[in-house]
Enzyme design. Structure first.
Site, PDB file in Angstrom:
ATOM      1  N   VAL A 139       0.836  -1.213   0.000  1.00 41.69           N
ATOM      2  CA  VAL A 139       0.000   0.000   0.000  1.00 41.69           C
ATOM      3  C   VAL A 139       0.870   1.262   0.000  1.00 41.69           C
ATOM      4  O   VAL A 139       0.569   2.233  -0.711  1.00 41.69           O
ATOM      5  CB  VAL A 139      -0.977  -0.002   1.202  1.00 41.69           C
ATOM      6  CG1 VAL A 139      -1.905   1.196   1.130  1.00 41.69           C
ATOM      7  CG2 VAL A 139      -1.798  -1.297   1.231  1.00 41.69           C
ATOM      8  N   VAL A 193     -11.272  -0.014   5.234  1.00 35.77           N
ATOM      9  CA  VAL A 193     -12.424  -0.877   4.943  1.00 35.77           C
ATOM     10  C   VAL A 193     -12.659  -0.971   3.445  1.00 35.77           C
ATOM     11  O   VAL A 193     -12.812   0.051   2.766  1.00 35.77           O
ATOM     12  CB  VAL A 193     -13.712  -0.357   5.636  1.00 35.77           C
ATOM     13  CG1 VAL A 193     -14.869  -1.321   5.381  1.00 35.77           C
ATOM     14  CG2 VAL A 193     -13.499  -0.174   7.125  1.00 35.77           C
ATOM     15  N   GLY A 235      -0.095  -9.569  -2.882  1.00 36.22           N
ATOM     16  CA  GLY A 235      -0.122  -8.481  -1.874  1.00 36.22           C
ATOM     17  C   GLY A 235      -1.492  -8.259  -1.253  1.00 36.22           C
ATOM     18  O   GLY A 235      -1.717  -7.243  -0.602  1.00 36.22           O
ATOM     19  N   LYS A 273     -13.055  -4.771  10.069  1.00 40.53           N
ATOM     20  CA  LYS A 273     -13.715  -3.822   9.155  1.00 40.53           C
ATOM     21  C   LYS A 273     -15.192  -3.640   9.527  1.00 40.53           C
ATOM     22  O   LYS A 273     -15.717  -2.527   9.486  1.00 40.53           O
ATOM     23  CB  LYS A 273     -13.594  -4.334   7.718  1.00 40.53           C
ATOM     24  CG  LYS A 273     -12.151  -4.312   7.214  1.00 40.53           C
ATOM     25  CD  LYS A 273     -11.987  -5.170   5.964  1.00 40.53           C
ATOM     26  CE  LYS A 273     -10.601  -5.078   5.386  1.00 40.53           C
ATOM     27  NZ  LYS A 273     -10.312  -6.108   4.389  1.00 40.53           N
TER      28      LYS A 273
HETATM   29  P1  NDP Z   1       3.342  -4.728   3.572  1.00 41.81           P
HETATM   30  O1  NDP Z   1       3.850  -5.823   4.431  1.00 41.81           O
HETATM   31  O2  NDP Z   1       3.381  -4.892   2.105  1.00 41.81           O
HETATM   32  O3  NDP Z   1       4.149  -3.388   3.922  1.00 41.81           O
HETATM   33  C1  NDP Z   1       4.459  -3.034   5.237  1.00 41.81           C
HETATM   34  C2  NDP Z   1       5.545  -1.957   5.178  1.00 41.81           C
HETATM   35  O4  NDP Z   1       5.830  -1.514   6.500  1.00 41.81           O
HETATM   36  C3  NDP Z   1       6.861  -2.459   4.587  1.00 41.81           C
HETATM   37  O5  NDP Z   1       7.414  -1.477   3.735  1.00 41.81           O
HETATM   38  C4  NDP Z   1       7.769  -2.639   5.809  1.00 41.81           C
HETATM   39  O6  NDP Z   1       9.146  -2.413   5.540  1.00 41.81           O
HETATM   40  C5  NDP Z   1       7.231  -1.537   6.710  1.00 41.81           C
HETATM   41  N1  NDP Z   1       7.478  -1.819   8.114  1.00 41.81           N
HETATM   42  C6  NDP Z   1       7.037  -2.858   8.849  1.00 41.81           C
HETATM   43  N2  NDP Z   1       7.482  -2.781  10.112  1.00 41.81           N
HETATM   44  C7  NDP Z   1       8.246  -1.665  10.170  1.00 41.81           C
HETATM   45  C8  NDP Z   1       9.014  -1.048  11.189  1.00 41.81           C
HETATM   46  N3  NDP Z   1       9.091  -1.555  12.418  1.00 41.81           N
HETATM   47  N4  NDP Z   1       9.663   0.077  10.889  1.00 41.81           N
HETATM   48  C9  NDP Z   1       9.632   0.621   9.655  1.00 41.81           C
HETATM   49  N5  NDP Z   1       8.914   0.091   8.644  1.00 41.81           N
HETATM   50  C10 NDP Z   1       8.241  -1.039   8.907  1.00 41.81           C
HETATM   51  O7  NDP Z   1       1.876  -4.396   4.075  1.00 41.81           O
HETATM   52  P2  NDP Z   1       0.677  -3.778   3.236  1.00 41.81           P
HETATM   53  O8  NDP Z   1       1.144  -2.622   2.472  1.00 41.81           O
HETATM   54  O9  NDP Z   1      -0.047  -4.865   2.553  1.00 41.81           O
HETATM   55  O10 NDP Z   1      -0.296  -3.310   4.416  1.00 41.81           O
HETATM   56  C11 NDP Z   1      -0.069  -2.096   5.125  1.00 41.81           C
HETATM   57  C12 NDP Z   1      -1.341  -1.745   5.887  1.00 41.81           C
HETATM   58  O11 NDP Z   1      -2.397  -1.553   4.967  1.00 41.81           O
HETATM   59  C13 NDP Z   1      -1.837  -2.831   6.850  1.00 41.81           C
HETATM   60  O12 NDP Z   1      -2.420  -2.209   7.960  1.00 41.81           O
HETATM   61  C14 NDP Z   1      -2.907  -3.564   6.036  1.00 41.81           C
HETATM   62  O13 NDP Z   1      -3.867  -4.179   6.847  1.00 41.81           O
HETATM   63  C15 NDP Z   1      -3.495  -2.401   5.282  1.00 41.81           C
HETATM   64  N6  NDP Z   1      -4.198  -2.729   4.052  1.00 41.81           N
HETATM   65  C16 NDP Z   1      -3.597  -3.527   3.111  1.00 41.81           C
HETATM   66  C17 NDP Z   1      -4.214  -3.777   1.912  1.00 41.81           C
HETATM   67  C18 NDP Z   1      -3.589  -4.607   0.855  1.00 41.81           C
HETATM   68  O14 NDP Z   1      -4.229  -4.842  -0.176  1.00 41.81           O
HETATM   69  N7  NDP Z   1      -2.349  -5.068   1.029  1.00 41.81           N
HETATM   70  C19 NDP Z   1      -5.543  -3.210   1.627  1.00 41.81           C
HETATM   71  C20 NDP Z   1      -6.090  -2.379   2.688  1.00 41.81           C
HETATM   72  C21 NDP Z   1      -5.424  -2.169   3.840  1.00 41.81           C
HETATM   73  P3  NDP Z   1       9.968  -3.392   4.546  1.00 41.81           P
HETATM   74  O15 NDP Z   1       9.311  -3.243   3.201  1.00 41.81           O
HETATM   75  O16 NDP Z   1      11.364  -2.837   4.553  1.00 41.81           O
HETATM   76  O17 NDP Z   1       9.828  -4.755   5.118  1.00 41.81           O
HETATM   77  N1  HSE Z   2      -6.085  -8.566   3.539  1.00 38.30           N
HETATM   78  C1  HSE Z   2      -7.117  -7.651   3.234  1.00 38.30           C
HETATM   79  C2  HSE Z   2      -8.089  -8.299   2.276  1.00 38.30           C
HETATM   80  C3  HSE Z   2      -6.551  -6.401   2.622  1.00 38.30           C
HETATM   81  O1  HSE Z   2      -7.723  -9.305   1.649  1.00 38.30           O
HETATM   82  O2  HSE Z   2      -9.209  -7.828   2.160  1.00 38.30           O
HETATM   83  C4  HSE Z   2      -7.583  -5.336   2.386  1.00 38.30           C
HETATM   84  O3  HSE Z   2      -8.045  -4.814   3.579  1.00 38.30           O
END
Ligand code: NDP
Ligand code: HSE
Length: 437
Positions: A14, A132, A187, A205
């Site tokens: 994201v 959500v 992802g 959600k």
């Molecule tokens: P990812 O695992 O792809 O990304 C997480 C990011 O956070 C990575 O860049 C990671 O770094 C960084 N990170 C984790 N821990 C630390 C830390 N301690 N310090 C600094 N950076 C940190 O997760 P997503 O992007 O999938 O999800 C992010 C949020 O969005 C979550 O809350 C998820 O529930 C929400 N979300 C996700 C959706 C999706 O489709 N994926 C849709 C809707 C909501 P590094 O890359 O270096 O490991």
């Molecule tokens: N893991 C969540 C899903 C990401 O699959 O719906 C979006 O919130």
């Protein structure tokens, strides 16, 4: 005017998508916001990792606290997930007078009351549209677009991973584990994918949706949660024969006794639009007294669809940066001092219809015994199907009931289980009519 500087924590699916959308659509976004928006500072666990986005011109760090403390940054976008470090960072950002945008449903569902109260005191905004249903602007739709309605109920497919798994298993006969692995590769899945398959993510959600629909504080701990891991091909096929699709649904309904808050596999008539929402797509049905039933549909997960919601929130925050904090849209749709104490109902108090699959000895009187138990507990049968079983001396009985109170069904099932002609567990899946009337 100087562009607004944003601090981004998380550069994964994201976070990377957010950088890309802000860069690709920079001109249109600044025409909408009235100012340019730039990510000036970003944190990730490993800043040398390859990224899906360009990070040239962004100051990078592995210490997210640096971003939260950056005096040049006025908006913090939290995209790391989890609810421990994320909570600490968001509360620090608020204490530092920064607005917050997050996609973190676990954080909002579990700590939203505390976070909103801190934000209210500091006069800053916390925006969470992406938390959500991915790219669907469902928070805005309920909180603002439906503000004139008394919301009666809502029901949604609100986990993209779960819906993707169910669809691929049904349409391509793929096995659960390989589809889940693909969802992770794309992802879609949470860091801990049991959140997706056991319904925890959907319950986060639904908790948020119920609060903004009914004006109650966030109460994730009271949500009933059942996942998709026990759905069998057999039940998918029998449901289909009877005209239903099995979807993993979040349902929240206002009743005279309280608010239903439940996530579970659900039979839905194939004629309903929501029954045809497949793959990673999400959809939320909302029934308001004035508007009737409304349906919101779109991608529920993935980098750019989710970034669309994150960037929408950033633009919203930029538009109101200088406005009077007292006159902003309240976080939970209702003014904080007007939230209600309507109770969340325990699962045995909810009302729904049921699909039952019973394996029993193929002998005279068995069906009569079962239907008598159901009738004695006030449960009326809508339709019934008897199928051959692989063992000659057994039969599979499928029953669809009319709506009843769950505790009556629990009592009836205990009695049916106790009959010595019953083989194994009775499968019970809830069924929703989702009538617009
Ligand atoms: P990812 O695992 O792809 O990304 C997480 C990011 O956070 C990575 O860049 C990671 O770094 C960084 N990170 C984790 N821990 C630390 C830390 N301690 N310090 C600094 N950076 C940190 O997760 P997503 O992007 O999938 O999800 C992010 C949020 O969005 C979550 O809350 C998820 O529930 C929400 N979300 C996700 C959706 C999706 O489709 N994926 C849709 C809707 C909501 P590094 O890359 O270096 O490991
Ligand atoms: N893991 C969540 C899903 C990401 O699959 O719906 C979006 O919130």
């Amino acid at each position: 005017m100087e562009p607004v500087k944003v601090g981004l924590i998380g550069l994964g699916t994201v976070g990377g998508g957010t950088v890309n959308v802000l860069q690709h659509n920079a001109k249109e976004i600044s025409r909408r916001a009235g100012r340019g928006i730039v990510i000036s500072h970003a944190a990730a666990r490993d800043i040398n990792k390859p990224r899906i986005c360009q990070t040239d011109g962004i100051k990078l760090t592995e210490d997210p606290l640096e971003v939260v403390a950056d005096p040049d940054v006025s908006i913090i976008v939290e995209l790391i997930g989890g609810d421990t470090l994320a909570r600490e960072l968001v509360l620090k950002a608020i204490a530092n007078g920064k607005h917050v945008v997050t996609a973190n449903k676990a954080l909002i569902a579990k700590h939203g009351n505390e976070i909103f109260s801190a934000a209210q005191k500091q006069g800053v905004m916390v925006a969470f549209e992406a938390a959500v249903a991915g790219g669907i602007p469902i928070i805005k739709a309920i909180r603002e677009g439906l503000a004139g309605n008394h919301i009666e109920w809502l029901a949604g497919i609100i986990n993209g991973t779960g819906n993707f798994i169910l669809t691929e298993m049904r349409d391509k006969q793929r096995d659960f584990d390989s589809v889940l692995a693909e969802a992770q590769r794309l992802g879609y899945a949470e860091a801990d994918p049991t959140f997706d398959v056991e319904g925890i993510d959907a319950a986060h959600k639904l908790t948020i949706l119920a609060s903004i629909a009914f004006g109650v504080p966030l109460q994730f701990e009271k949500a009933y949660t059942e996942g998709i891991s026990k759905i069998t091909r057999e039940d998918v096929d029998y449901a289909s024969e009877l005209g239903f699709t099995i979807k993993h649904l979040g349902v929240s309904r206002r009743t005279d006794k309280g608010i239903e808050l439940r996530v579970h596999p659900t039979l839905i008539s194939k004629r309903r639009l929501i029954a045809n929402v497949d793959g990673v797509m999400n959809a939320v049905l909302v029934k308001g007294d004035a508007v009737g039933a409304t349906l919101y549909y779109g991608a529920g997960a993935g980098a750019e669809p989710t970034a669309s919601a994150v960037v929408g929130d950033i633009v919203d925050v930029v538009r109101v940066l200088t406005s009077d904090p007292e006159n902003r849209v309240p976080h939970l749709a209702f003014q904080p001092d007007s939230l209600s104490d309507t109770p969340i109902l325990a699962i045995d108090e909810i009302e729904t219809a049921y699909y039952l699959r019973i394996t029993a000895s193929d002998q005279a009187g068995v069906l009569a015994n079962i239907t008598t138990i159901l009738a004695n507990n006030g449960i009326s049968i809508d339709s019934m199907l008897q199928k051959e079983h692989s063992s000659e001396d057994k039969a599979t009985i499928i029953i669809i009931t009319h709506t009843t109170i769950e505790k009556n069904m629990n009592t009836a099932l205990e009695k049916i289980h106790a009959l010595d002609v019953i083989d194994g567990d009775v499968v019970r899946i809830r069924l929703e009519h989702l009538d617009a009337e």
